[in-house]
Design an enzyme around this catalytic site. Structure first.
Site, PDB file in Angstrom:
ATOM      1  CG  ASP A  81     -37.874 -12.445  24.997  1.00 15.66           C
ATOM      2  OD1 ASP A  81     -37.483 -11.435  24.381  1.00 15.66           O
ATOM      3  OD2 ASP A  81     -37.429 -12.777  26.117  1.00 15.66           O
ATOM      4  CG  HIS A  82     -33.903 -13.155  23.177  1.00 16.52           C
ATOM      5  ND1 HIS A  82     -32.878 -12.458  22.602  1.00 16.52           N
ATOM      6  CD2 HIS A  82     -34.091 -12.602  24.395  1.00 16.52           C
ATOM      7  CE1 HIS A  82     -32.455 -11.537  23.435  1.00 16.52           C
ATOM      8  NE2 HIS A  82     -33.183 -11.585  24.528  1.00 16.52           N
ATOM      9  CG  ASP A 103     -31.462 -12.582  19.077  1.00 16.70           C
ATOM     10  OD1 ASP A 103     -30.601 -11.981  18.384  1.00 16.70           O
ATOM     11  OD2 ASP A 103     -31.285 -12.850  20.274  1.00 16.70           O
ATOM     12  CD  GLU A 133     -30.106  -8.600  21.358  1.00 14.00           C
ATOM     13  OE1 GLU A 133     -31.155  -8.657  22.026  1.00 14.00           O
ATOM     14  OE2 GLU A 133     -29.097  -9.259  21.634  1.00 14.00           O
ATOM     15  N   GLY A 210     -33.455  -6.327  32.197  1.00 14.34           N
ATOM     16  CA  GLY A 210     -33.949  -5.347  33.171  1.00 14.34           C
ATOM     17  C   GLY A 210     -33.708  -5.752  34.625  1.00 14.34           C
ATOM     18  CB  SER A 211     -33.573  -9.045  36.380  1.00  9.52           C
ATOM     19  OG  SER A 211     -34.748  -9.609  35.887  1.00  9.52           O
ATOM     20  CG  ASN A 230     -37.175  -7.451  27.070  1.00  4.34           C
ATOM     21  OD1 ASN A 230     -37.909  -6.531  26.745  1.00  4.34           O
ATOM     22  ND2 ASN A 230     -36.758  -8.366  26.217  1.00  4.34           N
ATOM     23  CB  THR A 233     -33.430 -13.095  36.056  1.00  2.00           C
ATOM     24  OG1 THR A 233     -32.873 -13.371  34.771  1.00  2.00           O
ATOM     25  CG2 THR A 233     -32.713 -13.924  37.097  1.00  2.00           C
TER      26      THR A 233
HETATM   27  P1  13P Z   1     -33.456 -10.435  32.709  1.00  2.00           P
HETATM   28  O1  13P Z   1     -33.626 -11.898  32.898  1.00  2.00           O
HETATM   29  O2  13P Z   1     -32.095  -9.950  33.084  1.00  2.00           O
HETATM   30  O3  13P Z   1     -34.518  -9.654  33.363  1.00  2.00           O
HETATM   31  O4  13P Z   1     -33.580 -10.162  31.141  1.00  2.00           O
HETATM   32  C1  13P Z   1     -34.775 -10.494  30.500  1.00  2.00           C
HETATM   33  C2  13P Z   1     -34.695 -10.304  29.039  1.00  2.00           C
HETATM   34  O5  13P Z   1     -33.939  -9.521  28.530  1.00  2.00           O
HETATM   35  C3  13P Z   1     -35.638 -11.097  28.237  1.00  2.00           C
HETATM   36  O6  13P Z   1     -35.447 -10.958  26.879  1.00  2.00           O
END
Ligand code: 13P
Length: 278
Positions: A81-82, A103, A133, A210-211, A230, A233
């Site tokens: 990720d990132h 990223d 991104e 997404g959270s 994604n 959190t």
């Molecule tokens: P959240 O922590 O808001 O779910 O985002 C996660 C995310 O985008 C990981 O790359």
């Protein structure tokens, strides 16, 4: 079964659903995501960020994911990720990750194109997919991802088209108003921008943050080209809350029991999102 992320996302694009990308940091979180995928017969992307290298190294993450996913036909991708550090991108590929996100979104457009193209060349020669991104997400509450000073920069549809065509990436993360972390107020998600991006960009689109995003908004985004969502959190917030409740019962608990419960709670939140996304 561990596969290239492109394979998972192309099926999602073809059949109009989204695949969850769930962040992991430990054995318990990895096991929770994989068990949720197996029980729901649902593909999943297991996302590991360079920030969590203090918790686990790339080789250990790969070994666990590979071992826990090898006895099933449900497809899983192991995704970095990132990552803005090119050295770590290449280390993850060498460790066995089947997908990476380079990223370069904080760089100038031309530099982002140049670096992303280099990553694509190496990754594709190793059968590894690449996400990149354009634009930037603001930070919400409880985010372990972004920084408080992160500002929302919406993705430009015209730049998105040029970026996807020049870099040959497999998936593009867009910024349309979601935040990393929980929302401070009512989210204002610009599905109108997403629709314009979808008209110009024909690879799978990715929604970060997404959270806490309302279910109807997530469904609307999926209808308009989002194939990967994604979640980080909420996995942490939900699991910690449930463990806190569990430990408040004045009974004695063994750490091994806490570990099993942690996996259960991760599985619950991941299953909730899998059901919304498909
Ligand atoms: P959240 O922590 O808001 O779910 O985002 C996660 C995310 O985008 C990981 O790359």
């Amino acid at each position: 079964m561990l596969v290239n992320m492109k394979e998972i996302l192309l099926d999602a694009k073809l059949n109009n659903y989204a695949v969850g990308s769930f962040n992991v940091y430990s054995y318990e979180t990895i096991k929770g995501v994989i068990e949720a995928g197996k029980q729901n017969n649902n593909p999943a992307i297991i996302a590991f960020g360079e920030k969590y290298i203090k918790n686990m190294d790339f080789e250990s993450v790969y070994a666990l994911v590979n071992n826990l996913s090898k006895d099933t036909k449900v497809p899983f991708a192991l995704h970095l990720d990132h990552c803005s550090n090119l050295e770590n991108v290449y280390k993850a590929i060498r460790a066995g990750f089947t997908s990476v996100m380079y990223d370069g979104s904080s760089l100038k457009f031309e530099e982002n194109v140049e670096n992303t193209s280099k990553v694509v060349e190496v990754a594709h020669s190793c059968n590894v997919s690449v996400e990149a991104e354009l634009g930037s997400l603001a930070a919400g509450v409880d985010s372990n991802e972004g920084n408080l000073e992160d500002k929302e920069i919406y993705t430009s549809p015209a730049q998105a088209e040029e970026f996807a065509n020049s870099t040959k990436i497999d998936a593009l993360a867009v910024s349309i108003g979601t935040v990393h972390g929980m929302y401070k107020g009512v989210p204002d998600i610009r599905v109108d921008i997403l629709k314009k991006i979808k008209e110009k960009v024909h690879i799978p689109l990715v929604l970060h943050g997404g959270s806490g995003t309302p279910q109807n908004v997530l469904k609307d985004c999926i209808e308009n080209g989002i194939c990967k969502i994604n979640v980080n959190t909420e996995i942490s917030v939900y699991t910690i809350e449930k463990i806190r409740e569990m430990l408040n019962d004045n009974k004695k608990h063994h750490l091994s029991e806490v570990s099993l419960k942690e996996t259960e709670f991760v599985k619950e939140v991941v299953t909730k999102y899998m059901k919304i996304f498909k």
